[in-house]
Design a protein around this motif. Sequence first.
Motif, PDB file in Angstrom:
ATOM      1  N   ALA A   1       0.942  -1.254  -0.079  1.00 16.31           N
ATOM      2  CA  ALA A   1       0.140   0.107  -0.038  1.00 16.31           C
ATOM      3  C   ALA A   1       0.688   1.212  -0.051  1.00 16.31           C
ATOM      4  N   ALA A   2       1.897   1.201   0.686  1.00 18.97           N
ATOM      5  CA  ALA A   2       2.899   2.208   0.613  1.00 18.97           C
ATOM      6  C   ALA A   2       3.457   2.660  -0.726  1.00 18.97           C
ATOM      7  N   ASP A   3       3.953   1.607  -1.245  1.00 19.77           N
ATOM      8  CA  ASP A   3       4.544   1.554  -2.506  1.00 19.77           C
ATOM      9  C   ASP A   3       3.477   2.337  -3.517  1.00 19.77           C
ATOM     10  N   PHE A   4       2.320   1.746  -3.522  1.00 18.89           N
ATOM     11  CA  PHE A   4       1.129   2.204  -4.322  1.00 18.89           C
ATOM     12  C   PHE A   4       0.911   3.605  -4.168  1.00 18.89           C
ATOM     13  N   GLU A   5       0.956   4.124  -2.954  1.00 18.64           N
ATOM     14  CA  GLU A   5       0.619   5.706  -2.675  1.00 18.64           C
ATOM     15  C   GLU A   5       1.877   6.568  -3.064  1.00 18.64           C
ATOM     16  N   ARG A   6       2.986   5.997  -2.887  1.00 17.20           N
ATOM     17  CA  ARG A   6       4.148   6.697  -3.410  1.00 17.20           C
ATOM     18  C   ARG A   6       4.546   6.688  -4.907  1.00 17.20           C
ATOM     19  N   GLY A   7       4.045   5.781  -5.705  1.00 19.03           N
ATOM     20  CA  GLY A   7       3.769   5.773  -7.026  1.00 19.03           C
ATOM     21  C   GLY A   7       2.751   6.526  -7.584  1.00 19.03           C
ATOM     22  N   HIS A   8       2.011   7.263  -6.764  1.00 18.66           N
ATOM     23  CA  HIS A   8       0.775   7.972  -7.405  1.00 18.66           C
ATOM     24  C   HIS A   8       0.065   7.221  -8.291  1.00 18.66           C
ATOM     25  N   LEU A   9      -0.442   6.025  -7.969  1.00 16.72           N
ATOM     26  CA  LEU A   9      -1.316   5.116  -8.575  1.00 16.72           C
ATOM     27  C   LEU A   9      -2.724   5.236  -8.050  1.00 16.72           C
ATOM     28  N   GLN A  10      -3.090   5.946  -6.933  1.00 12.69           N
ATOM     29  CA  GLN A  10      -4.254   6.081  -6.899  1.00 12.69           C
ATOM     30  C   GLN A  10      -5.042   6.760  -7.906  1.00 12.69           C
ATOM     31  N   PRO A  11      -6.316   6.395  -8.277  1.00 15.60           N
ATOM     32  CA  PRO A  11      -7.088   6.995  -9.142  1.00 15.60           C
ATOM     33  C   PRO A  11      -7.460   8.374  -8.856  1.00 15.60           C
ATOM     34  N   LYS A  12      -7.482   9.399  -9.598  1.00 12.97           N
ATOM     35  CA  LYS A  12      -7.970  10.827  -9.331  1.00 12.97           C
ATOM     36  C   LYS A  12      -9.478  10.671  -9.192  1.00 12.97           C
ATOM     37  N   VAL A  13      -9.966  11.288  -8.128  1.00  8.41           N
ATOM     38  CA  VAL A  13     -11.488  11.748  -7.823  1.00  8.41           C
ATOM     39  C   VAL A  13     -11.964  13.047  -7.838  1.00  8.41           C
ATOM     40  N   THR A  14     -10.999  13.719  -8.225  1.00  3.31           N
ATOM     41  CA  THR A  14     -11.380  15.161  -8.443  1.00  3.31           C
ATOM     42  C   THR A  14     -10.892  15.701  -9.887  1.00  3.31           C
ATOM     43  N   ALA A  15     -11.582  16.701 -10.245  1.00  2.00           N
ATOM     44  CA  ALA A  15     -10.922  17.311 -11.820  1.00  2.00           C
ATOM     45  C   ALA A  15      -9.662  17.603 -11.674  1.00  2.00           C
ATOM     46  N   SER A  16      -9.158  17.298 -12.758  1.00  2.00           N
ATOM     47  CA  SER A  16      -7.736  17.436 -13.248  1.00  2.00           C
ATOM     48  C   SER A  16      -7.707  18.763 -14.046  1.00  2.00           C
ATOM     49  N   TRP A  17      -6.804  19.676 -13.958  1.00  2.00           N
ATOM     50  CA  TRP A  17      -6.602  20.764 -14.315  1.00  2.00           C
ATOM     51  C   TRP A  17      -5.399  20.671 -15.425  1.00  2.00           C
TER      52      TRP A  17
ATOM     53  N   LEU B   1       5.846   9.134 -17.748  1.00  2.00           N
ATOM     54  CA  LEU B   1       6.742   8.811 -16.516  1.00  2.00           C
ATOM     55  C   LEU B   1       7.866   9.800 -16.382  1.00  2.00           C
ATOM     56  N   ALA B   2       8.060  10.521 -17.537  1.00  2.00           N
ATOM     57  CA  ALA B   2       9.052  11.566 -17.219  1.00  2.00           C
ATOM     58  C   ALA B   2       8.669  12.381 -16.380  1.00  2.00           C
ATOM     59  N   ASP B   3       7.434  12.776 -15.890  1.00  2.00           N
ATOM     60  CA  ASP B   3       6.684  13.746 -15.216  1.00  2.00           C
ATOM     61  C   ASP B   3       7.113  13.156 -13.696  1.00  2.00           C
ATOM     62  N   LEU B   4       7.331  11.933 -13.305  1.00  2.00           N
ATOM     63  CA  LEU B   4       7.256  11.464 -12.231  1.00  2.00           C
ATOM     64  C   LEU B   4       8.697  11.534 -11.527  1.00  2.00           C
ATOM     65  N   THR B   5       8.834  11.754 -10.154  1.00  2.00           N
ATOM     66  CA  THR B   5      10.197  11.658  -9.640  1.00  2.00           C
ATOM     67  C   THR B   5      10.909  10.326  -9.641  1.00  2.00           C
ATOM     68  N   ASP B   6      11.972  10.183  -9.298  1.00  2.00           N
ATOM     69  CA  ASP B   6      12.777   8.883  -9.379  1.00  2.00           C
ATOM     70  C   ASP B   6      12.148   7.937  -8.199  1.00  2.00           C
ATOM     71  N   SER B   7      11.535   8.624  -7.159  1.00  2.00           N
ATOM     72  CA  SER B   7      11.147   7.641  -6.025  1.00  2.00           C
ATOM     73  C   SER B   7       9.859   7.040  -6.416  1.00  2.00           C
ATOM     74  N   ALA B   8       9.100   8.032  -7.119  1.00  2.00           N
ATOM     75  CA  ALA B   8       7.818   7.367  -7.374  1.00  2.00           C
ATOM     76  C   ALA B   8       7.911   6.370  -8.510  1.00  2.00           C
ATOM     77  N   VAL B   9       8.834   6.589  -9.541  1.00  2.00           N
ATOM     78  CA  VAL B   9       8.796   5.540 -10.438  1.00  2.00           C
ATOM     79  C   VAL B   9       9.699   4.228  -9.634  1.00  2.00           C
ATOM     80  N   ALA B  10      10.555   4.407  -9.059  1.00  2.00           N
ATOM     81  CA  ALA B  10      11.042   3.233  -8.197  1.00  2.00           C
ATOM     82  C   ALA B  10       9.617   2.424  -7.513  1.00  2.00           C
ATOM     83  N   ALA B  11       9.017   3.154  -7.016  1.00  2.00           N
ATOM     84  CA  ALA B  11       7.686   2.587  -6.331  1.00  2.00           C
ATOM     85  C   ALA B  11       6.879   1.862  -7.229  1.00  2.00           C
ATOM     86  N   ARG B  12       6.526   2.428  -8.407  1.00  2.00           N
ATOM     87  CA  ARG B  12       5.844   1.752  -9.416  1.00  2.00           C
ATOM     88  C   ARG B  12       6.656   0.453  -9.864  1.00  2.00           C
TER      89      ARG B  12
END
Length: 262
Positions: free
Chosen positions: A141-157, A172-183
């Motif tokens: 669950a922690a890696d899932f959160e760090r990888g920003h894999l949660q679906p968005k429930v609000t409007a995205s701008w 993937l280029a917009d993600l940090t190295d830590s987020a990519v590693a978590a994914r």
Amino acid sequence: MIKAERRMLLHLLRLALKGPCRLRREGDGLVLEQSGRHLPVTEKVLAEAVSLGLVTRQAGSIIALPEAAAHLRRALQEDKEEGFAAQHRQIAEEQRVVDGATQPVCRNLAESPLSVLSRLKERSGAAFLPQAAIDAGERLAADFERGHLQPKVTASWEPRIASRTPGERGGLADLTDSAVAARLRVNAALDAMGPELSGVALDVCCFGKGLEQVERERCWPARSAKLMLRTALLALARHYAPPPANARRRHAWGADGFRPEH
């Protein structure tokens, strides 16, 4: 502002809203007087009240401004909500390694999707989910959160892909190295559990679904989800902490008349 100073500020506002308060110095501190009431205050808290536009100092007196009442009501409501939320928390002190050093941390067990399941018992009284399985689920669950894999429930701008200019970074280029590693760790964990088991682990540990909801959505028999989840988390625990190679049992098969060599 620390809690003690915040409480002092609220007491100051209560007193000032009853009418102008006389301010006098007593020793190294300050005292507010109003209709026989006395309230010790500090220069810091008084300066904070003035800077927030809640009170004003006039010729040795403290006078509440119109904003003071609204600020006091809002603060009291926040305290009430915080007290209500605290009734539903299960705070436990644990040791965690942070930047290579072990530090004490407080964790709300009620926030973990596995908190309820961790209290389930076998008929023998043993825990239904071993601690290694619970730790594995929380790590997923922690890696899932760090990888920003949660679906968005609000409007995205954010601009859509179609509106990007040629050569603009995205994905993937917009993600940090830590987020990519978590994914990557999440993908490896799902592969280790396999397609038959990874779904229930994702549903419970990452999406916070209850076992009954999982059974309903997947058309599983009653009370089968917890068995599937335990199997999945035990496989995940072995992925995170593989057993020693010599601990695995090997079997040898022989034909009729086979005798082992001494």
